[in-house]
Write a protein that holds these residues in place. Structure first.
Motif, mmCIF file in Angstrom:
data_model
loop_
_atom_site.group_PDB
_atom_site.id
_atom_site.type_symbol
_atom_site.label_atom_id
_atom_site.label_comp_id
_atom_site.label_asym_id
_atom_site.label_seq_id
_atom_site.Cartn_x
_atom_site.Cartn_y
_atom_site.Cartn_z
ATOM 1 N N GLU A 120 23.209 58.717 21.471
ATOM 2 C CA GLU A 120 24.121 59.833 21.164
ATOM 3 C C GLU A 120 23.463 60.840 20.235
ATOM 4 N N ARG A 121 22.645 60.355 19.301
ATOM 5 C CA ARG A 121 21.939 61.272 18.403
ATOM 6 C C ARG A 121 20.939 62.121 19.183
ATOM 7 N N LEU A 122 20.191 61.497 20.066
ATOM 8 C CA LEU A 122 19.203 62.243 20.847
ATOM 9 C C LEU A 122 19.871 63.200 21.831
ATOM 10 N N ALA A 123 21.025 62.796 22.361
ATOM 11 C CA ALA A 123 21.736 63.647 23.324
ATOM 12 C C ALA A 123 22.627 64.661 22.637
ATOM 13 N N ALA A 127 30.046 60.963 21.539
ATOM 14 C CA ALA A 127 30.174 59.581 22.028
ATOM 15 C C ALA A 127 29.542 59.507 23.411
ATOM 16 N N SER A 128 28.979 58.346 23.724
ATOM 17 C CA SER A 128 28.363 58.139 25.032
ATOM 18 C C SER A 128 29.330 57.402 25.946
ATOM 19 N N PRO A 129 29.220 57.607 27.259
ATOM 20 C CA PRO A 129 30.142 56.954 28.195
ATOM 21 C C PRO A 129 29.964 55.439 28.195
ATOM 22 N N ILE A 139 21.518 60.006 29.802
ATOM 23 C CA ILE A 139 20.112 59.902 29.403
ATOM 24 C C ILE A 139 19.261 60.831 30.265
ATOM 25 N N GLY A 140 19.510 60.843 31.576
ATOM 26 C CA GLY A 140 18.737 61.703 32.456
ATOM 27 C C GLY A 140 18.917 63.173 32.129
ATOM 28 N N GLU A 141 20.145 63.580 31.894
ATOM 29 C CA GLU A 141 20.403 64.988 31.556
ATOM 30 C C GLU A 141 19.738 65.373 30.239
ATOM 31 N N THR A 142 19.723 64.438 29.301
ATOM 32 C CA THR A 142 19.085 64.727 28.006
ATOM 33 C C THR A 142 17.569 64.817 28.160
#
Length: 333
Positions: A120-123, A127-129, A139-142
């Motif tokens: 979540e910090r990197l993205a 909140a993450s799903p 993760i892929g989009e980030t």
């Protein structure tokens, strides 16, 4: 020496394993992607068909004086009971993973939360799903966003860097496409069994080391984030593998109980149709009764085989955790 010339250190755009053709695709469906119950029932139907062919051609006798009563009354019954004991062992294995002391459960929960916090910090999201496919898509989009920022910070001046980033971005797009998949954990896992994440881990590490002095600070930070996100893919893959195998083993134990009861009743029926001197089934029906009966009796075994094939395949193609990839994970055989 140019490390990019070594096999396995170039960036990879492939998400999952490259099956290499229709035959390998069919093999992957059989070993990994196919419905386990459907495959198990198909194998049982094959067993019944083979028995029928052997009976009608005279290679196997099922009339009075044959060994079928002995086979069904003792041999197959003992084998069926052995399969049921296997079910108990499987349940013990599952329970050993589910149960635990409060401190161990707390540590596992804390580790999962810390891992999600890092993603979540990197993205840069609140909140993450919780859905596996959507989590990987995040993760892929980030990764795609971070590679674009590296390219912007360097103005595309470095051809090697730009080409590697393009391939990593394609890999990230493949992860993003997982958002369209259903909620089946095994299906999500099957797309992560290839060596793409490991190749990209090595590539990002090479780029960071080789161009450490040439990259702007912002580009280096984004490239570091890409590397950390690829490490997150590796961790996620192993975690989903654990979940998928536990789910498969739980489904397997339940199905063996169901079909084991059906097989036991069928064995009793086949045994009772034979007396010491005669058979209570007419000659015309004996091939059908025997083949269908033995096909039903084989269902617990064929279902066990179908699930064990997937568990073994997942284990074989997801041994590595990190940049070390055994040849088996790259091979389509």
């Amino acid at each position: 020496m140019d490390t990019s010339d070594f096999e396995g250190t170039g960036a990879s755009s492939t998400v999952g394993r490259d099956t290499g053709g229709p035959i390998d695709s069919a093999r992957q469906w059989l070993l990994l992607d196919g419905n386990r119950l459907l495959i198990g029932l198909a194998l049982s139907a094959l067993v019944g068909g083979i028995v029928y062919a052997l009976v009608v051609t005279g290679y196997v006798g099922v009339g009075s004086g044959s060994n079928l009563p002995t086979l069904t009354g003792s041999g197959l019954t003992s084998g069926l009971l052995t399969v049921l004991t296997v079910t108990l062992s499987i349940n013990q294995l599952i329970l050993s993973r589910v149960f635990g002391s409060t401190d161990k459960l707390s540590d596992r929960l804390s580790g999962t939360i810390d891992f999600r916090d890092e993603v979540e910090r990197l993205a840069d999201v609140p909140a993450s799903p919780s859905n596996p496919a959507e989590f990987l898509a995040l993760i892929g989009e980030t990764i795609r966003d971070r590679t674009e920022r590296v390219r912007e910070a360097t103005d595309g001046a470095n051809e090697d860097l730009s080409e590697s980033l393009d391939v990593i971005a394609e890999y990230a797009d493949g992860l993003s496409d997982m958002r369209e998949k259903n909620d089946d954990t095994t299906e999500v896992l099957s797309t992560l069994l290839g060596p793409g994440y490991a190749d990209n881990l090595v590539t990002t590490q090479r780029l960071r080391n080789e161009y450490a002095e040439d990259l702007p600070e912002a580009a280096a930070d984004h490239l570091q984030a890409v590397h950390e996100l690829l490490k997150a893919v590796a961790v996620t893959r192993q975690f989903f593998k654990t979940l998928a195998i536990q789910q498969d083993l739980a489904k397997l134990s339940r199905m063996i109980v169901y079909f084991g009861l059906l097989a036991f009743v069928t064995l009793v029926f086949l045994t009772l149709t034979y007396t010491k001197s005669a058979v209570n089934v007419g000659p015309a029906l004996r091939p059908w009764v025997t083949s269908v009966g033995l096909g039903v009796v084989s269902i617990p075994i064929t279902v066990l085989v179908s699930y064990m094939l997937r568990v073994a395949t997942v284990s074989l193609y997801s041994v590595s955790v990190g940049p070390f990839v055994p040849p088996e994970e790259r091979s389509v055989d």
